[in-house]
Design a protein around this motif. Structure first.
Motif, PDB file in Angstrom:
ATOM      1  N   ASN A 108      -8.617 -11.427  -1.932  1.00 36.64           N
ATOM      2  CA  ASN A 108      -9.443 -11.096  -0.771  1.00 36.64           C
ATOM      3  C   ASN A 108      -9.661 -12.380   0.014  1.00 36.64           C
ATOM      4  O   ASN A 108     -10.289 -13.317  -0.474  1.00 36.64           O
ATOM      5  CB  ASN A 108     -10.799 -10.516  -1.201  1.00 36.64           C
ATOM      6  CG  ASN A 108     -10.649  -9.151  -1.851  1.00 36.64           C
ATOM      7  OD1 ASN A 108     -10.177  -8.209  -1.237  1.00 36.64           O
ATOM      8  ND2 ASN A 108     -11.032  -9.061  -3.120  1.00 36.64           N
ATOM      9  N   LEU A 109      -9.090 -12.427   1.198  1.00 39.46           N
ATOM     10  CA  LEU A 109      -9.133 -13.671   1.972  1.00 39.46           C
ATOM     11  C   LEU A 109      -9.065 -13.354   3.455  1.00 39.46           C
ATOM     12  O   LEU A 109      -8.290 -12.484   3.877  1.00 39.46           O
ATOM     13  CB  LEU A 109      -7.942 -14.561   1.582  1.00 39.46           C
ATOM     14  CG  LEU A 109      -7.876 -15.964   2.178  1.00 39.46           C
ATOM     15  CD1 LEU A 109      -9.029 -16.815   1.680  1.00 39.46           C
ATOM     16  CD2 LEU A 109      -6.538 -16.633   1.814  1.00 39.46           C
ATOM     17  N   ARG A 110      -9.880 -14.037   4.226  1.00 37.25           N
ATOM     18  CA  ARG A 110      -9.852 -13.908   5.682  1.00 37.25           C
ATOM     19  C   ARG A 110      -9.664 -15.292   6.273  1.00 37.25           C
ATOM     20  O   ARG A 110     -10.339 -16.252   5.871  1.00 37.25           O
ATOM     21  CB  ARG A 110     -11.151 -13.278   6.196  1.00 37.25           C
ATOM     22  CG  ARG A 110     -11.309 -13.366   7.721  1.00 37.25           C
ATOM     23  CD  ARG A 110     -12.570 -12.704   8.183  1.00 37.25           C
ATOM     24  NE  ARG A 110     -12.883 -13.081   9.565  1.00 37.25           N
ATOM     25  CZ  ARG A 110     -13.441 -12.282  10.447  1.00 37.25           C
ATOM     26  NH1 ARG A 110     -13.746 -11.038  10.111  1.00 37.25           N
ATOM     27  NH2 ARG A 110     -13.709 -12.702  11.678  1.00 37.25           N
TER      28      ARG A 110
ATOM     29  N   LEU B  94       6.883 -13.402   1.683  1.00 38.72           N
ATOM     30  CA  LEU B  94       6.715 -12.424   0.612  1.00 38.72           C
ATOM     31  C   LEU B  94       5.859 -11.282   1.121  1.00 38.72           C
ATOM     32  O   LEU B  94       4.995 -11.470   1.988  1.00 38.72           O
ATOM     33  CB  LEU B  94       6.046 -13.069  -0.612  1.00 38.72           C
ATOM     34  CG  LEU B  94       6.819 -14.173  -1.357  1.00 38.72           C
ATOM     35  CD1 LEU B  94       5.933 -14.790  -2.439  1.00 38.72           C
ATOM     36  CD2 LEU B  94       8.099 -13.631  -1.957  1.00 38.72           C
ATOM     37  N   GLU B  95       6.093 -10.093   0.564  1.00 39.01           N
ATOM     38  CA  GLU B  95       5.288  -8.922   0.887  1.00 39.01           C
ATOM     39  C   GLU B  95       4.347  -8.628  -0.271  1.00 39.01           C
ATOM     40  O   GLU B  95       4.707  -8.847  -1.437  1.00 39.01           O
ATOM     41  CB  GLU B  95       6.180  -7.702   1.150  1.00 39.01           C
ATOM     42  CG  GLU B  95       7.043  -7.821   2.400  1.00 39.01           C
ATOM     43  CD  GLU B  95       6.202  -7.786   3.671  1.00 39.01           C
ATOM     44  OE1 GLU B  95       5.116  -7.168   3.647  1.00 39.01           O
ATOM     45  OE2 GLU B  95       6.645  -8.378   4.673  1.00 39.01           O
TER      46      GLU B  95
ATOM     47  N   LEU C  89      -6.504 -10.459   3.856  1.00 34.94           N
ATOM     48  CA  LEU C  89      -5.984  -9.956   2.581  1.00 34.94           C
ATOM     49  C   LEU C  89      -7.043  -9.096   1.929  1.00 34.94           C
ATOM     50  O   LEU C  89      -8.194  -9.525   1.790  1.00 34.94           O
ATOM     51  CB  LEU C  89      -5.636 -11.121   1.647  1.00 34.94           C
ATOM     52  CG  LEU C  89      -4.328 -11.884   1.893  1.00 34.94           C
ATOM     53  CD1 LEU C  89      -4.326 -13.180   1.092  1.00 34.94           C
ATOM     54  CD2 LEU C  89      -3.146 -11.031   1.510  1.00 34.94           C
ATOM     55  N   ASP C  90      -6.659  -7.880   1.523  1.00 34.65           N
ATOM     56  CA  ASP C  90      -7.617  -6.964   0.912  1.00 34.65           C
ATOM     57  C   ASP C  90      -7.044  -6.448  -0.395  1.00 34.65           C
ATOM     58  O   ASP C  90      -6.122  -5.624  -0.412  1.00 34.65           O
ATOM     59  CB  ASP C  90      -7.903  -5.799   1.866  1.00 34.65           C
ATOM     60  CG  ASP C  90      -9.009  -4.874   1.335  1.00 34.65           C
ATOM     61  OD1 ASP C  90      -9.714  -5.279   0.391  1.00 34.65           O
ATOM     62  OD2 ASP C  90      -9.137  -3.761   1.862  1.00 34.65           O
ATOM     63  N   LEU C  91      -7.562  -6.990  -1.510  1.00 35.63           N
ATOM     64  CA  LEU C  91      -7.131  -6.593  -2.852  1.00 35.63           C
ATOM     65  C   LEU C  91      -5.608  -6.642  -2.991  1.00 35.63           C
ATOM     66  O   LEU C  91      -4.990  -5.760  -3.590  1.00 35.63           O
ATOM     67  CB  LEU C  91      -7.653  -5.191  -3.189  1.00 35.63           C
ATOM     68  CG  LEU C  91      -9.182  -5.052  -3.280  1.00 35.63           C
ATOM     69  CD1 LEU C  91      -9.571  -3.609  -3.502  1.00 35.63           C
ATOM     70  CD2 LEU C  91      -9.729  -5.930  -4.408  1.00 35.63           C
ATOM     71  N   ALA C  92      -5.008  -7.665  -2.439  1.00 37.12           N
ATOM     72  CA  ALA C  92      -3.548  -7.785  -2.444  1.00 37.12           C
ATOM     73  C   ALA C  92      -3.062  -8.451  -3.726  1.00 37.12           C
ATOM     74  O   ALA C  92      -3.731  -9.306  -4.314  1.00 37.12           O
ATOM     75  CB  ALA C  92      -3.085  -8.586  -1.234  1.00 37.12           C
TER      76      ALA C  92
ATOM     77  N   SER D  15      -3.425  -4.694   0.697  1.00 34.99           N
ATOM     78  CA  SER D  15      -2.990  -4.800   2.092  1.00 34.99           C
ATOM     79  C   SER D  15      -3.057  -6.238   2.588  1.00 34.99           C
ATOM     80  O   SER D  15      -3.862  -7.043   2.130  1.00 34.99           O
ATOM     81  CB  SER D  15      -3.854  -3.909   2.990  1.00 34.99           C
ATOM     82  OG  SER D  15      -5.190  -4.389   3.023  1.00 34.99           O
ATOM     83  N   LEU D  16      -2.175  -6.524   3.534  1.00 39.77           N
ATOM     84  CA  LEU D  16      -2.121  -7.817   4.221  1.00 39.77           C
ATOM     85  C   LEU D  16      -1.903  -7.528   5.696  1.00 39.77           C
ATOM     86  O   LEU D  16      -0.914  -6.913   6.077  1.00 39.77           O
ATOM     87  CB  LEU D  16      -0.976  -8.665   3.669  1.00 39.77           C
ATOM     88  CG  LEU D  16      -0.595  -9.933   4.454  1.00 39.77           C
ATOM     89  CD1 LEU D  16      -1.757 -10.898   4.519  1.00 39.77           C
ATOM     90  CD2 LEU D  16       0.621 -10.603   3.828  1.00 39.77           C
ATOM     91  N   SER D  17      -2.829  -7.956   6.542  1.00 43.21           N
ATOM     92  CA  SER D  17      -2.704  -7.699   7.978  1.00 43.21           C
ATOM     93  C   SER D  17      -2.775  -9.007   8.750  1.00 43.21           C
ATOM     94  O   SER D  17      -3.525  -9.921   8.392  1.00 43.21           O
ATOM     95  CB  SER D  17      -3.803  -6.749   8.462  1.00 43.21           C
ATOM     96  OG  SER D  17      -5.085  -7.296   8.217  1.00 43.21           O
ATOM     97  N   PHE D  18      -1.945  -9.098   9.794  1.00 45.28           N
ATOM     98  CA  PHE D  18      -1.888 -10.266  10.665  1.00 45.28           C
ATOM     99  C   PHE D  18      -2.289  -9.866  12.077  1.00 45.28           C
ATOM    100  O   PHE D  18      -2.072  -8.728  12.499  1.00 45.28           O
ATOM    101  CB  PHE D  18      -0.465 -10.832  10.704  1.00 45.28           C
ATOM    102  CG  PHE D  18       0.001 -11.451   9.426  1.00 45.28           C
ATOM    103  CD1 PHE D  18      -0.225 -12.788   9.155  1.00 45.28           C
ATOM    104  CD2 PHE D  18       0.673 -10.685   8.473  1.00 45.28           C
ATOM    105  CE1 PHE D  18       0.212 -13.362   7.976  1.00 45.28           C
ATOM    106  CE2 PHE D  18       1.116 -11.245   7.300  1.00 45.28           C
ATOM    107  CZ  PHE D  18       0.887 -12.592   7.041  1.00 45.28           C
TER     108      PHE D  18
END
Length: 626
Positions: free
Chosen positions: A330-332, A360-361, A312-315, A366-369
């Motif tokens: 901000n989470l990894r 949820l979007e 998660l980047d500034l989501a 940004s959110l990347s998987f």
């Protein structure tokens, strides 16, 4: 004092309580425990008079007030605060009488009683209870019908605590609470001045609040002094004693049976044989301690993925056109992460869980998987929405349409649904069994990341311990939302606080967070501990990395031990039967094989020592005492 005098209750042709008896000490704090389906709710209904026992009686002092939360949540246009105040019927009645009474003598008695029950501070006391259960000032003044069912049950709990009955009866009071409200409730109950009976599967609450454990098993009641940990020690000792007695009796029975078989036909020993046969017939078998074979959680291991699983980047995230509930996230998340989400209900824990579950979007950022990631998401709604007219086998078959029947049966078996349990009607399952079935469904594809939102609400203490063990054995990432801090402490090694519209790593321990919630040991302004935040964060990060390293070392050592044991088995077989030697060992002499066997045994011993050291170190990090 409350006395349960040899009560028997039969429901649907089945005996639920069988001559159950116990005496609850005056002003005692008693934890009522038992496996799911043991009959705890039936006993409660008998105590409150909702159910008449077939035999026996329940006795209480005539003027004693018994308090229990009704199943129906309070409703209407009253405010939450007024609903709590109304719960103390005596206070409300006396206040009303004080306004209209014209008899000076009676009026004096009324005022004396109002002072005795601390009636004039009632509104402040009610507000404090509501605050402890999560209601801010605005919420306290909202009408009841504006709240969800869970919050209405909190109002009912607040009213019951405020009314301060002589016997306070609580049935799983933390099920509608978050961790923060659970901590407050535990603190409140520790100083409750009258008799308390609480049905709970919260190990920490049972250890910190109660002074007796009332255990319901096979229709019988046994009262144990002390906390839950004390009860477990006593039960373990009794189990060991029962096992030893059973083994001793089995040996005696075998000896007697052998004597009877050998001597019945002889005239000289027939009389003694008959005597021993009578002794054998009169020996009552000592029952083994009851074990529940369905206590099973076994999450399938996923294939490996490279980290990170999620970034998660500034989501920001929220619902539809509303403003975001959480911002600047901000989470990894990596494959071995064990993360617990902390924060009061309503702050966004479930919203974050749904974002990570791809329900949820993000509104911004940004959110990347990881491209091949599989996610399992468990919620209480899934437990409640299981179709009662289906069976576990039917449900799993529909969910695993691309898998053969053996795989479907195998997944059910991982969670205790084997044999007839797989074809039992879901409507007949206990709450704990339904929770296990929901977990079986969400993990059927061997997820890389498991998101659990309050997984313990329907589980008893033993089942919770089994779930903790399964989570610690699980090879994927875990995101946990739970009010059961025992589970959080044992299953999570990273804490994330969801508060004030965002989510950030909480660098303290679970004990630090408990102190923070309860307002204990708070640093004063300018304290060194408060000023030096960055070093504390660094230490927290280092601790997490060290725990990951220990997990890896334990896993690698277990693999090494298994390999060495296989070598030892092969060497032992060769030494036992030289004619069976095959492969590379055939090139060696017996003397060389013996030397290799000695070396392998030494290697295994060293590996075991290494494994013990790493395991103990890991337990210390996770808050487990060896």
């Amino acid at each position: 004092m409350l006395t349960i005098r040899d009560i028997t209750v039969r429901l649907g042709g089945r005996t639920i309580l069988d001559q159950a008896a116990a005496t609850i000490p005056k002003d005692g704090k008693v934890g009522l425990i038992g496996r799911n389906g043991a009959g705890k709710s039936t006993l409660v209904k008998a105590i409150i008079g909702e159910l008449e026992p077939d035999e026996g009686s329940i006795e209480m002092p005539r003027r004693a007030r018994l308090g229990y939360i009704a199943q129906e949540a309070p409703a209407g246009d009253r405010s939450a605060l007024q609903a709590v105040l109304d719960a103390d019927a005596e206070r409300m009645s006396l206040l009303a009488e004080a306004e209209t009474c014209t008899d000076p003598n009676r009026l004096g008695d009324v005022h004396d009683r109002l002072i005795a029950i601390d009636a004039y501070t009632g509104e402040a006391r009610a507000a404090r209870i509501l605050v402890g259960l999560g209601f801010d000032e605005e919420m306290q003044n909202r009408p009841l019908d504006s709240f969800s069912g869970g919050w209405k049950m909190r109002v009912a709990l607040a009213g019951l605590l405020f009314s301060q009955p002589d016997v306070l009866l609580l049935d799983e009071p933390s099920n509608h609470l978050d961790l923060e409200a659970t901590l407050w409730l535990e603190n409140f109950l520790q100083t409750y001045p009258k008799t308390l009976i609480v049905i709970s599967h919260e190990r920490d609450l049972l250890n910190n609040v109660v002074d007796h454990i009332l255990h319901l098993q096979q229709g019988k009641l046994t009262l144990y002094p002390g906390t839950y940990d004390s009860f477990e020690r006593i039960r373990a000792e009794r189990a060991a004693q029962a096992a030893a007695a059973r083994a001793n009796q089995d040996a005696q029975r075998k000896k007697l049976a052998d004597y009877v078989a050998r001597n019945s036909a002889r005239a000289s020993t027939a009389k003694q044989a008959q005597s021993r046969a009578k002794m054998l017939a009169k020996m009552q078998p000592i029952a083994a301690m009851a074990e529940d074979s369905s206590l099973s959680f076994d999450f399938p291991s996923p294939d490996e993925l490279r980290p990170p699983l999620v970034t998660l980047d500034l989501a920001s995230v929220g619902y539809e056109a509303e403003k975001p509930i959480l911002r600047r996230l901000n989470l990894r998340i990596d494959p071995e992460d064990r993360i617990a989400l902390l924060g009061r209900n309503g702050n966004g824990k479930t919203t974050l869980a749904r974002l990570l579950a791809r329900q949820l979007e993000p509104m911004e950022g940004s959110l990347s998987f990881s491209p091949k990631i599989r996610i399992g998401y468990f919620t209480q709604y899934q437990v409640e929405e299981l179709p009662s007219d289906s069976t576990p086998l039917e449900l799993m078959t529909r969910a695993m349409t691309d898998k053969p029947p053996v795989a479907v049966r195998g997944q059910l078996g991982r969670f205790g649904f084997s044999g007839n349990r797989a074809t039992a009607g879901i409507g007949t399952l206990s709450g704990g069994e339904r929770a296990r079935l929901a977990l079986a469904l969400v993990t059927r594809d061997a997820p890389h990341m498991l998101i659990l939102d309050e997984p313990t609400n329907h589980l008893d203490v033993d089942a919770r311990e089994a779930l903790v063990q399964a989570l610690n054995d699980f090879a994927g990432a875990v995101i946990l939302v739970s009010h059961d801090r025992h589970m959080v402490e044992l299953a999570a090694d990273r804490l994330v606080l969801v508060d004030q519209g965002t989510a950030e790593n909480y660098e303290g321990s679970m004990e630090d967070y408990i102190d923070f919630v309860l307002g204990r040991n708070q640093p004063k302004s300018g304290d060194k501990a408060q000023v030096e935040g960055k070093p504390a964060r660094k230490n927290g990060a280092v601790a997490r990395e060290e725990l990951k390293a220990l997990r890896k070392k334990v896993s690698e050592t277990e693999t090494r031990m298994k390999r060495i044991q296989q070598q030892l088995d092969a060497l032992d077989a060769a030494l036992a039967d030289p004619s069976s030697i095959k492969g590379d060992l055939a090139k060696l002499g017996i003397g060389e094989i013996g030397k290799r066997r000695t070396q392998a045994a030494e290697e295994l011993e060293q590996a075991e020592l290494s494994w013990f050291a790493a395991s103990e170190a890991m337990d210390e990090y996770m808050g487990v005492t060896a």
